[in-house]
Design an enzyme around this catalytic site. Sequence first.
Site: not given
Ligand SMILES: *Cc1c(COP(=O)(O)O)cnc(C)c1O
Length: 393
Positions: A105, A177, A202, A52
């Site tokens: 998001y 982000d 992603k 962890r």
């Molecule tokens: C999918 C996504 C997230 C969250 O990511 P997870 O891995 O699904 O928790 C945050 N920001 C954006 C822009 C995303 O497309």
Amino acid sequence: MKSTLMRPGGLPASSSTPVVTPLMPSVVYASDTPDALDAQYAGQAPGYTYAREGHPNADVLARRIDALEGAEDGWIVGSGMAAVAAVLLGLTKAGDHVVGGDQLYGRSLRLMAEDLPRLGISTSLADVTDLASVEAALRPETRLVLIEVVSNPTLRIADLDGIAALCKARGVLLVVDNTFTTPRGVRPFDRGADVVLHSVTKLLAGHSDVTLGWVAAKDPALMEKMRIFAVTTGLTPSPFDCWLAERGLASFELRHERAQDTARRLADLLAGQAGIKRVIYPTRDDHPDRARAQSVLRGRGGNMMSFELDGGRAEANAFAAACAGVAFAPTLGDVGTTLSHPASSSHRALSAQAREAVGISEGFFRVSVGLEDPEALMASFDAGLAAVRAGAQ
Ligand SMILES: *Cc1c(COP(=O)(O)O)cnc(C)c1O
């Protein structure tokens, strides 16, 4: 250590090294003596103690994403939302104020709307394509501004340079982000961001088989705060997921280049077809932020495109059902093209009126373009459009 049925005696000696990172699922690491362990906890000796707190597969992956983003000391967490949480909860305290882009998001918006206020942190949303809107949202107690450079699903482009200058002048942290845009579109640290995060789930991992996040800060003291928050709250990534993501990352640049080429072609082919009301792609001449597509994204439109059908839910149903080989699934960045319909998924909680205000109708689709043969992909979209036209007769 001597090998027993319960304990391996260490790895076999080899003067050559593996070319692929070994998978290391061990939760604990044995030390020789209490003194040796003490030295490790005190930071005087390198190494791992408990998964962890960090493990080799996460660190190897982090260094590779650091290299893409121009970061030094990023940290891997269990999901993109874990990265968002490490920033929003790890860097704020009660009494602080946070500004977010109004097209963030969905779960990031929820964290800002529900969880931060519950903990005494107030939040506001702003239109990040309009610097005046962001400036108007700032307060003396604003701690940070969280933005995405390309918005979901309308693909508007933030005034990144303007917001970075504003944040710097006001002593406010700029957090980007970068999931949608990826470091091939923009490297936010090079443009003044203080913190950058990713949903590695992603495009970076790219195969829809791992859920992971990455976060990095320019200032080591900020990074340490987020790292400790992530370790304490257990936002831990799985070693196997890190290992898979590393494998996916190896082809990221190639995948992105190909998907971007196809996305641009698909956008141009769809525009002007009967049954299509509009096509949204950042580098097209009809995009409202085309100048920023050049200045901020350096002409790289990315793999995401959106379009609007003439018609409503019935036409959307007909299109999705007939668009063979394209998964109708609310994700992005997969090797295969995915189609999402915001009105029935990410934006379903909004009223029809609120959706129309951001330009999302029942005919609106977002496409995450994958690696299919462009001609075959276009044939799938043609089949979808043919079904819409047949229904209209
Ligand atoms: C999918 C996504 C997230 C969250 O990511 P997870 O891995 O699904 O928790 C945050 N920001 C954006 C822009 C995303 O497309």
